[in-house]
Design a protein around this motif. Structure first.
Motif, PDB file in Angstrom:
ATOM      1  N   SER A   1     -11.836   1.847   0.836  1.00 40.87           N
ATOM      2  CA  SER A   1     -12.530   1.325  -0.340  1.00 40.87           C
ATOM      3  C   SER A   1     -14.028   1.291  -0.057  1.00 40.87           C
ATOM      4  O   SER A   1     -14.451   1.377   1.103  1.00 40.87           O
ATOM      5  CB  SER A   1     -12.031  -0.079  -0.684  1.00 40.87           C
ATOM      6  OG  SER A   1     -12.518  -1.018   0.248  1.00 40.87           O
ATOM      7  N   ASP A   2     -14.811   1.141  -1.099  1.00 40.53           N
ATOM      8  CA  ASP A   2     -16.259   1.088  -0.921  1.00 40.53           C
ATOM      9  C   ASP A   2     -16.725  -0.205  -0.266  1.00 40.53           C
ATOM     10  O   ASP A   2     -17.762  -0.239   0.377  1.00 40.53           O
ATOM     11  CB  ASP A   2     -17.002   1.335  -2.235  1.00 40.53           C
ATOM     12  CG  ASP A   2     -16.630   0.350  -3.324  1.00 40.53           C
ATOM     13  OD1 ASP A   2     -15.772  -0.533  -3.103  1.00 40.53           O
ATOM     14  OD2 ASP A   2     -17.187   0.460  -4.439  1.00 40.53           O
ATOM     15  N   THR A   3     -15.940  -1.267  -0.385  1.00 36.94           N
ATOM     16  CA  THR A   3     -16.326  -2.543   0.215  1.00 36.94           C
ATOM     17  C   THR A   3     -15.677  -2.766   1.569  1.00 36.94           C
ATOM     18  O   THR A   3     -16.183  -3.540   2.379  1.00 36.94           O
ATOM     19  CB  THR A   3     -15.935  -3.725  -0.691  1.00 36.94           C
ATOM     20  OG1 THR A   3     -14.507  -3.761  -0.819  1.00 36.94           O
ATOM     21  CG2 THR A   3     -16.615  -3.631  -2.044  1.00 36.94           C
ATOM     22  N   GLY A   4     -14.535  -2.135   1.813  1.00 39.13           N
ATOM     23  CA  GLY A   4     -13.796  -2.355   3.048  1.00 39.13           C
ATOM     24  C   GLY A   4     -13.153  -3.725   3.115  1.00 39.13           C
ATOM     25  O   GLY A   4     -12.674  -4.132   4.169  1.00 39.13           O
ATOM     26  N   ALA A   5     -13.101  -4.416   1.990  1.00 42.32           N
ATOM     27  CA  ALA A   5     -12.636  -5.805   1.994  1.00 42.32           C
ATOM     28  C   ALA A   5     -11.595  -6.085   0.912  1.00 42.32           C
ATOM     29  O   ALA A   5     -11.511  -7.204   0.419  1.00 42.32           O
ATOM     30  CB  ALA A   5     -13.827  -6.740   1.821  1.00 42.32           C
ATOM     31  N   THR A   6     -10.817  -5.083   0.554  1.00 44.99           N
ATOM     32  CA  THR A   6      -9.798  -5.322  -0.471  1.00 44.99           C
ATOM     33  C   THR A   6      -8.554  -5.951   0.139  1.00 44.99           C
ATOM     34  O   THR A   6      -8.314  -5.848   1.344  1.00 44.99           O
ATOM     35  CB  THR A   6      -9.381  -3.999  -1.145  1.00 44.99           C
ATOM     36  OG1 THR A   6      -8.709  -3.195  -0.166  1.00 44.99           O
ATOM     37  CG2 THR A   6     -10.564  -3.243  -1.695  1.00 44.99           C
ATOM     38  N   ALA A   7      -7.753  -6.569  -0.720  1.00 42.42           N
ATOM     39  CA  ALA A   7      -6.487  -7.158  -0.268  1.00 42.42           C
ATOM     40  C   ALA A   7      -5.514  -6.076   0.192  1.00 42.42           C
ATOM     41  O   ALA A   7      -4.599  -6.350   0.956  1.00 42.42           O
ATOM     42  CB  ALA A   7      -5.871  -7.991  -1.392  1.00 42.42           C
ATOM     43  N   TYR A   8      -5.737  -4.852  -0.249  1.00 38.37           N
ATOM     44  CA  TYR A   8      -4.836  -3.738   0.081  1.00 38.37           C
ATOM     45  C   TYR A   8      -5.489  -2.713   1.010  1.00 38.37           C
ATOM     46  O   TYR A   8      -5.030  -1.577   1.118  1.00 38.37           O
ATOM     47  CB  TYR A   8      -4.329  -3.065  -1.203  1.00 38.37           C
ATOM     48  CG  TYR A   8      -5.430  -2.666  -2.168  1.00 38.37           C
ATOM     49  CD1 TYR A   8      -6.019  -1.415  -2.093  1.00 38.37           C
ATOM     50  CD2 TYR A   8      -5.867  -3.549  -3.148  1.00 38.37           C
ATOM     51  CE1 TYR A   8      -7.025  -1.044  -2.960  1.00 38.37           C
ATOM     52  CE2 TYR A   8      -6.873  -3.191  -4.032  1.00 38.37           C
ATOM     53  CZ  TYR A   8      -7.448  -1.937  -3.931  1.00 38.37           C
ATOM     54  OH  TYR A   8      -8.449  -1.578  -4.805  1.00 38.37           O
ATOM     55  N   GLU A   9      -6.524  -3.116   1.708  1.00 43.74           N
ATOM     56  CA  GLU A   9      -7.258  -2.189   2.589  1.00 43.74           C
ATOM     57  C   GLU A   9      -6.347  -1.544   3.624  1.00 43.74           C
ATOM     58  O   GLU A   9      -6.452  -0.355   3.904  1.00 43.74           O
ATOM     59  CB  GLU A   9      -8.415  -2.904   3.280  1.00 43.74           C
ATOM     60  CG  GLU A   9      -9.461  -1.968   3.829  1.00 43.74           C
ATOM     61  CD  GLU A   9     -10.331  -1.307   2.773  1.00 43.74           C
ATOM     62  OE1 GLU A   9     -10.853  -0.219   3.063  1.00 43.74           O
ATOM     63  OE2 GLU A   9     -10.496  -1.861   1.676  1.00 43.74           O
ATOM     64  N   ASP A  10      -5.435  -2.321   4.199  1.00 44.34           N
ATOM     65  CA  ASP A  10      -4.515  -1.764   5.198  1.00 44.34           C
ATOM     66  C   ASP A  10      -3.629  -0.675   4.613  1.00 44.34           C
ATOM     67  O   ASP A  10      -3.205   0.242   5.322  1.00 44.34           O
ATOM     68  CB  ASP A  10      -3.635  -2.859   5.804  1.00 44.34           C
ATOM     69  CG  ASP A  10      -4.409  -3.765   6.744  1.00 44.34           C
ATOM     70  OD1 ASP A  10      -5.529  -3.391   7.163  1.00 44.34           O
ATOM     71  OD2 ASP A  10      -3.895  -4.855   7.054  1.00 44.34           O
ATOM     72  N   PHE A  11      -3.343  -0.769   3.323  1.00 46.18           N
ATOM     73  CA  PHE A  11      -2.497   0.223   2.662  1.00 46.18           C
ATOM     74  C   PHE A  11      -3.238   1.533   2.409  1.00 46.18           C
ATOM     75  O   PHE A  11      -2.634   2.604   2.454  1.00 46.18           O
ATOM     76  CB  PHE A  11      -1.955  -0.347   1.346  1.00 46.18           C
ATOM     77  CG  PHE A  11      -1.027   0.573   0.616  1.00 46.18           C
ATOM     78  CD1 PHE A  11       0.197   0.917   1.149  1.00 46.18           C
ATOM     79  CD2 PHE A  11      -1.385   1.104  -0.612  1.00 46.18           C
ATOM     80  CE1 PHE A  11       1.066   1.777   0.476  1.00 46.18           C
ATOM     81  CE2 PHE A  11      -0.532   1.959  -1.298  1.00 46.18           C
ATOM     82  CZ  PHE A  11       0.694   2.295  -0.748  1.00 46.18           C
ATOM     83  N   ILE A  12      -4.544   1.448   2.147  1.00 42.93           N
ATOM     84  CA  ILE A  12      -5.289   2.665   1.772  1.00 42.93           C
ATOM     85  C   ILE A  12      -6.134   3.255   2.894  1.00 42.93           C
ATOM     86  O   ILE A  12      -6.461   4.428   2.852  1.00 42.93           O
ATOM     87  CB  ILE A  12      -6.197   2.417   0.548  1.00 42.93           C
ATOM     88  CG1 ILE A  12      -7.262   1.361   0.866  1.00 42.93           C
ATOM     89  CG2 ILE A  12      -5.379   2.057  -0.673  1.00 42.93           C
ATOM     90  CD1 ILE A  12      -8.392   1.294  -0.132  1.00 42.93           C
ATOM     91  N   ARG A  13      -6.490   2.468   3.893  1.00 38.05           N
ATOM     92  CA  ARG A  13      -7.431   2.944   4.914  1.00 38.05           C
ATOM     93  C   ARG A  13      -6.732   3.881   5.895  1.00 38.05           C
ATOM     94  O   ARG A  13      -5.723   3.524   6.500  1.00 38.05           O
ATOM     95  CB  ARG A  13      -8.054   1.793   5.684  1.00 38.05           C
ATOM     96  CG  ARG A  13      -9.113   2.272   6.684  1.00 38.05           C
ATOM     97  CD  ARG A  13      -9.825   1.123   7.356  1.00 38.05           C
ATOM     98  NE  ARG A  13     -10.775   0.466   6.472  1.00 38.05           N
ATOM     99  CZ  ARG A  13     -12.027   0.889   6.263  1.00 38.05           C
ATOM    100  NH1 ARG A  13     -12.470   1.963   6.869  1.00 38.05           N
ATOM    101  NH2 ARG A  13     -12.834   0.230   5.472  1.00 38.05           N
TER     102      ARG A  13
END
Length: 161
Positions: free
Chosen positions: A48-60
């Motif tokens: 994500s552009d912020t690196g701080a989403t609740a789903y970051e582990d799913f997309i990173r």
């Protein structure tokens, strides 16, 4: 030598077909067709552009190698909703050098909620394609999903792509 791509409709068409094919075959989960579109040393990154989403582990992810990328794509796709639609638009051909064509594009992702398309995400894709075995294949895709709140452009801090 660097030259801009997109002047010839054949080049534009081939690259557009390749990029759109990637998203279509991902959404419909056609792994054989998806694999045929990538180089053996394909690099895939997503965040994500912020690196701080609740789903970051799913997309990173940051993987190189077709087998590694395809294994991650399968796990990720099977845990994602269906129907899922990645709409790729505004493909901009940025350069062509040493047989590699670079591009960027927008994506808009939807799923269905209450029988209607529902916006899920949007983002920017930076990629590269190259000839391999007589066909154009993806060499890299780097996806950055939009998650920060929109503000006036003049209020944006300086952000590196």
């Amino acid at each position: 030598m660097t030259s801009h791509v997109g002047e010839g409709s054949r080049d534009s068409s081939k690259l557009s077909q390749l990029v759109n094919g990637w998203w279509f075959h991902y959404d419909e989960w056609c792994p054989e067709a998806l694999r045929a579109l990538i180089a053996d040393d394909f690099n895939f990154r997503c965040r994500s552009d912020t690196g701080a989403t609740a789903y970051e582990d799913f997309i990173r992810v940051d993987l190189t190698g077709a087998d590694e990328v395809m294994a991650w794509q399968e796990t990720h796709r099977l845990a994602s909703p269906y129907p899922l639609r990645h709409h790729c638009s505004n493909i901009l051909f940025t350069s062509h050098r040493d047989g590699v064509t670079e591009f960027c594009a927008y994506i808009f992702v939807t799923k269905v909620v209450d029988g209607r398309p529902h916006a899920l995400s949007s983002g920017i894709v930076h990629g590269a394609a190259q000839e391999s075995g007589g066909q154009l294949v993806l060499a890299k895709l780097q996806v950055v999903l939009d998650t920060r709140e929109s503000v006036a452009y003049s209020d944006l801090p300086t952000i590196a792509p």
